[in-house]
Design a protein around this motif. Sequence first.
Motif, mmCIF file in Angstrom:
data_model
loop_
_atom_site.group_PDB
_atom_site.id
_atom_site.type_symbol
_atom_site.label_atom_id
_atom_site.label_comp_id
_atom_site.label_asym_id
_atom_site.label_seq_id
_atom_site.Cartn_x
_atom_site.Cartn_y
_atom_site.Cartn_z
ATOM 1 N N TYR A 244 0.932 -1.024 0.196
ATOM 2 C CA TYR A 244 -0.030 0.038 -0.003
ATOM 3 C C TYR A 244 0.887 1.358 -0.056
ATOM 4 C CZ TYR A 244 -3.212 3.753 1.580
ATOM 5 O OH TYR A 244 -4.054 4.673 1.760
ATOM 6 N N THR A 245 1.813 1.411 1.004
ATOM 7 C CA THR A 245 2.702 2.433 1.117
ATOM 8 C C THR A 245 3.514 2.770 -0.368
ATOM 9 O OG1 THR A 245 3.111 1.871 3.315
ATOM 10 C CG2 THR A 245 4.578 3.378 2.339
ATOM 11 N N ALA A 246 4.049 1.499 -1.074
ATOM 12 C CA ALA A 246 4.617 1.789 -2.227
ATOM 13 C C ALA A 246 3.573 2.377 -3.180
ATOM 14 C CB ALA A 246 5.330 0.659 -2.808
ATOM 15 N N ASP A 253 7.084 12.767 -2.741
ATOM 16 C CA ASP A 253 8.206 13.085 -1.603
ATOM 17 C C ASP A 253 8.039 12.183 -0.660
ATOM 18 O OD1 ASP A 253 5.686 13.865 -0.499
ATOM 19 O OD2 ASP A 253 6.214 15.599 0.448
ATOM 20 N N GLN A 254 7.312 10.877 -0.476
ATOM 21 C CA GLN A 254 7.272 10.191 0.423
ATOM 22 C C GLN A 254 7.864 8.363 -0.343
ATOM 23 O OE1 GLN A 254 6.046 10.379 3.457
ATOM 24 N NE2 GLN A 254 6.058 12.588 2.806
ATOM 25 N N GLY A 255 7.599 7.566 0.391
ATOM 26 C CA GLY A 255 7.918 6.259 0.144
ATOM 27 C C GLY A 255 9.377 5.753 0.050
ATOM 28 N N GLN A 256 9.775 4.982 -0.931
ATOM 29 C CA GLN A 256 10.868 4.378 -0.795
ATOM 30 C C GLN A 256 12.023 5.112 -1.418
ATOM 31 O OE1 GLN A 256 11.487 0.481 -2.909
ATOM 32 N NE2 GLN A 256 12.113 -0.483 -0.966
ATOM 33 N N TRP A 340 -4.597 -0.084 4.645
ATOM 34 C CA TRP A 340 -4.326 -1.153 3.988
ATOM 35 C C TRP A 340 -5.118 -2.393 4.610
ATOM 36 C CZ3 TRP A 340 -1.072 2.145 6.453
ATOM 37 C CH2 TRP A 340 -0.926 1.823 7.790
ATOM 38 N N ASP A 341 -5.939 -2.094 5.614
ATOM 39 C CA ASP A 341 -6.730 -3.326 5.948
ATOM 40 C C ASP A 341 -8.280 -3.091 5.139
ATOM 41 O OD1 ASP A 341 -4.806 -3.800 7.779
ATOM 42 O OD2 ASP A 341 -5.737 -2.484 9.168
ATOM 43 N N ILE A 342 -8.627 -2.040 4.709
ATOM 44 C CA ILE A 342 -10.000 -2.071 4.221
ATOM 45 C C ILE A 342 -10.159 -3.003 3.210
ATOM 46 C CG2 ILE A 342 -11.755 -0.129 3.245
ATOM 47 C CD1 ILE A 342 -10.470 0.579 6.019
ATOM 48 N N ALA A 343 -9.543 -3.084 2.066
ATOM 49 C CA ALA A 343 -9.981 -3.847 1.187
ATOM 50 C C ALA A 343 -9.990 -5.436 1.418
ATOM 51 C CB ALA A 343 -8.979 -3.809 -0.159
ATOM 52 N N TYR A 344 -8.877 -5.797 2.285
ATOM 53 C CA TYR A 344 -8.823 -7.227 2.948
ATOM 54 C C TYR A 344 -10.233 -7.570 3.808
ATOM 55 C CZ TYR A 344 -7.260 -10.911 5.920
ATOM 56 O OH TYR A 344 -7.094 -12.185 6.495
ATOM 57 N N VAL A 594 -13.613 6.745 5.490
ATOM 58 C CA VAL A 594 -12.555 5.892 5.896
ATOM 59 C C VAL A 594 -11.084 6.678 6.087
ATOM 60 C CG1 VAL A 594 -11.193 3.953 5.011
ATOM 61 C CG2 VAL A 594 -13.529 4.125 4.770
ATOM 62 N N PRO A 595 -10.597 6.493 7.145
ATOM 63 C CA PRO A 595 -9.364 7.462 7.406
ATOM 64 C C PRO A 595 -8.007 7.085 6.513
ATOM 65 C CG PRO A 595 -9.652 5.648 9.157
ATOM 66 C CD PRO A 595 -10.698 5.671 8.511
ATOM 67 N N VAL A 596 -7.339 8.151 6.142
ATOM 68 C CA VAL A 596 -6.408 7.823 5.137
ATOM 69 C C VAL A 596 -5.034 8.478 5.886
ATOM 70 C CG1 VAL A 596 -5.463 8.539 2.987
ATOM 71 C CG2 VAL A 596 -7.903 8.286 3.422
ATOM 72 N N PRO A 597 -4.092 7.703 5.543
ATOM 73 C CA PRO A 597 -2.790 8.211 6.431
ATOM 74 C C PRO A 597 -2.110 9.303 5.884
ATOM 75 C CG PRO A 597 -2.216 6.149 5.076
ATOM 76 C CD PRO A 597 -3.906 6.379 4.931
ATOM 77 N N GLU A 598 -1.572 10.380 6.572
ATOM 78 C CA GLU A 598 -1.247 11.692 6.252
ATOM 79 C C GLU A 598 -0.328 11.647 5.329
ATOM 80 O OE1 GLU A 598 1.999 14.254 6.618
ATOM 81 O OE2 GLU A 598 2.019 12.411 8.005
ATOM 82 N N TRP A 599 0.462 10.669 4.986
ATOM 83 C CA TRP A 599 1.652 10.503 3.967
ATOM 84 C C TRP A 599 1.117 9.824 2.586
ATOM 85 C CZ3 TRP A 599 1.508 5.333 3.431
ATOM 86 C CH2 TRP A 599 1.096 4.565 4.407
#
Length: 686
Positions: A244-246, A253-256, A340-344, A594-599
Amino acid sequence: MKDDFEMQNPLKPSTPASRLPDFSAIKPKDVLPALEELLQDYHRGIETRLASGRKNGWTLVESEASWADELSRAWSPVSHLNSVAGNEKLRKAYNAGLKRLTRHENWRQHHQGIYQAYYDLRHSPEFKSLSPVQQRIVDLELREFHLAGVDLSDKAKKKYRKLVMRLSKLGSKFSENLIDATQAWTLHLEDRTRLEGLPRAELNMLKGIARQHKTQGWMVDLSAPSFQAVMTHGEDRELRREVYTAFVTRASDQGQKPGQWDNMPLIEEMLSLRHRLARLLGFDNYVEYALERRMAETPGSVLDFLHSLAEQARSAAQEQYGALQDFARSQGAMLPLEAWDIAYWSERYRQAELHLSDEELKPYFPLDRMLDALFFTTERLFGVSLSADSSVSTWHPDVRFFWLEDHEGRRFAGLYMDLFTRKHKRSGAWMDVCLSRRKLEAGEQLPVAYLNCNFSPPTVEQPCLMTHDDVETLFHEFGHCLHHTLTEVEWPQINGINSVEWDAVELPSQLMEYWGWDDEVLSRFAHHYQDDKPMPADLKNRLLRSRNFQKALFLVRQLEYALCDFRLHLEYNPEAPVNPLAILDQVRSEISVVPVPEWNRFLNSFSHIFGGGYSAGYYSYLWAEQLAADAWGRFHEEGALESETGEALRREILSVGASRPAMESFIAFRGRPPEPAPLLESYGLL
Ligand SMILES: [Zn+2]
C-alpha cells in the motif's frame, strides 16, 4: 519517384486500402517525417486556398476535415503504441511528435485567415443552406477559436501558446513519472509464506511477474492486478502495509524513493498555468473555462449535484463503515482499521455476509464467454454482429481484431481488443479512436476503435477468468467503442465520441455496464469454464445482492475525488496558492468516512486530471452515471434486451455523436431531462 524510405513509411496516407495502420511496420523513425509531410500538405493547402481570393465557404471546412483526419490517422497508432507497447525510442518520437502537433494546433487556432473564413461562412447566405449538422460544425469551430484566444492581442496570443505548450509537456511528464515510479518498485519473494491468503490464480499471476523478471518464486509489483491481489487477499498485514505504502506514494516526496519522479511540483505548476490560461481568455477561473465545453452549465450546478449526493450518501457510508469495523473486530482484527486493511476486511466481510468471493465467481466468467455475452447483447439491441479477422496487423499476438457487421453482413466498423496486462503497457482500461468515419473520394473510411484492458492473462492451467468488476470494465469500454463505431455522422469533427461533452461522454459506457448485471445475459453466458454448467441460482442471487453491498463507501470515495478536482481548479488563487494537499484534506474532512494516512500521496498519481483530459471534470463520471441510470430506467421499463429500445438508443444517442447538444439527445431518448432518483436507487440509497 519516391525514395525507399518514403515508400516504406507506413504512416503516410497512400498506404493500404482498408486504411488500418500496419502496426508491424511502424518504426519510431517514421513518426516525425510522416507528420512533417502531412503538416506541410495542411499548411500549404490552407495558404493556397486563402491566397486565391476565392470565397471559401463550406469547401474549406471540408478540406480541413480531410487534412486533419489524415494527421490523426497517422498519429493515432503512434500515440496508441506509446501506451501499449512503449519503449525509449518510441517515447522520444512520441514526445517530439506531440510537440510538433501542439505547435500546429496553436498555429491553426490562432490563424486569423482560417478564423475569418469560418466567421464569413457563419454570416453568409450559404450558411442557411447548410444542414443542421454542418451548421453545428461551424458553430463549434467558432467556439473553439474563441476558447483558443483568437480575439487576443498578438502579445497575449504568444502568452497563450506558451502556456499550452508548457501544460502539454507537464501532462506528459506527469504520466512518465508515474510509469517510471510504478515500474521501479517490485518485491521478490522466494517462498510463499508471506503470500498466505492469496488464491491460486493470484499466486500464479505473481509467479508470472517473477518469470517476466527472469527470476524464480513470486514477485509483487504495482500493476493493478498485483496490487489488488495483495490488498484484497494478503493475510500478512505487514506485507499489505508495504505494498500500500509503495502504491500510494508513487511519484511523490514520500515512500522508498522520496523526491525521485515527484509529481507535486508539476501539479502546482499545472494548477497555476491552467488558472492563468483561463484568466487570459476572460474567465474567472479554470472551471468556468472548462464548463464552456460541458453539458453542466455552471460551477454551482456541479457543486450542488455533488453536495446533494454527498448528503444522501455520507450517513449510509458511515453506517457501512461501522458495520465493517464491527465485523473486523469480531474476527479479532486490531482496531482502528488502517487504509491497508480496508480492502482485505471488506472482502472477508463480503464473504461472510454474501458467502461470495471472487474465487467462487471467476470460474463462471471466462473471458471468451463474456465476449460472447457482449456480442449477444450487441446483436439483440442493435442487430450488429462482430467477426474476428486474424489477418489484420496488430502490435502483440494477444490482440484481436473484429469487424462490426450489419444484418446483411456489411462491414461498417472495426475494433481492436488488447485485453491482458503486460510490461510496458499503461495500467487501467481505456478506449481510443483509431479511425473516424469519413467520406473519401474512393468510398468511405470506416470508424475503428481500440479497446484496452489489463486483465490477468491466461496461464498454462486455465483461461483468463474475470472478476465481475472485470466484466463491468469490459462492458464499459465496449460502450465507448459502440459510441464511436455506431456513428452515422460522416464528419470526423463531431462523429463518434469526437467533441461530445466530457460530462456526457461516459453515458454509453456506464449504461453498457448494466447488461453485465442483466439476468438473461448472466443466465445465458455465466457458465463454468470447465463443465459449461450455468451459474447456480443461489450464487447468482448472491452476486446480484453484492451490487449495492458497501456501495455508499465507494460513492463517497468518488465524491471525494470529484470534489477535490473541482475545488482545486475553482478556488485556485495566484495571490495565495494553497497547497493542493490542504484542499484534499478539507474535502476529506467534509465527506470521507474511511481514514487515510497523512503521507498518502494520491494526488501524485491522479492521472485523470493531471495526465489526462479530466481536469475540472472528474465529476463527469457521476454526472454521466446519473444519465446512464436514468437511461437504463427505460430498458428496465420496456425490457433489457428489447430491440426497439436498443434502436432508439442507437438513433438518439449512439449514432449522433456531437451533432447536437447531449441534453437534446438525452431528452430525445428519455422523453424528459435527467432525474437524480434512478442514480440514488442504483446505489441502494432510496
Ligand atoms: Zn469510460
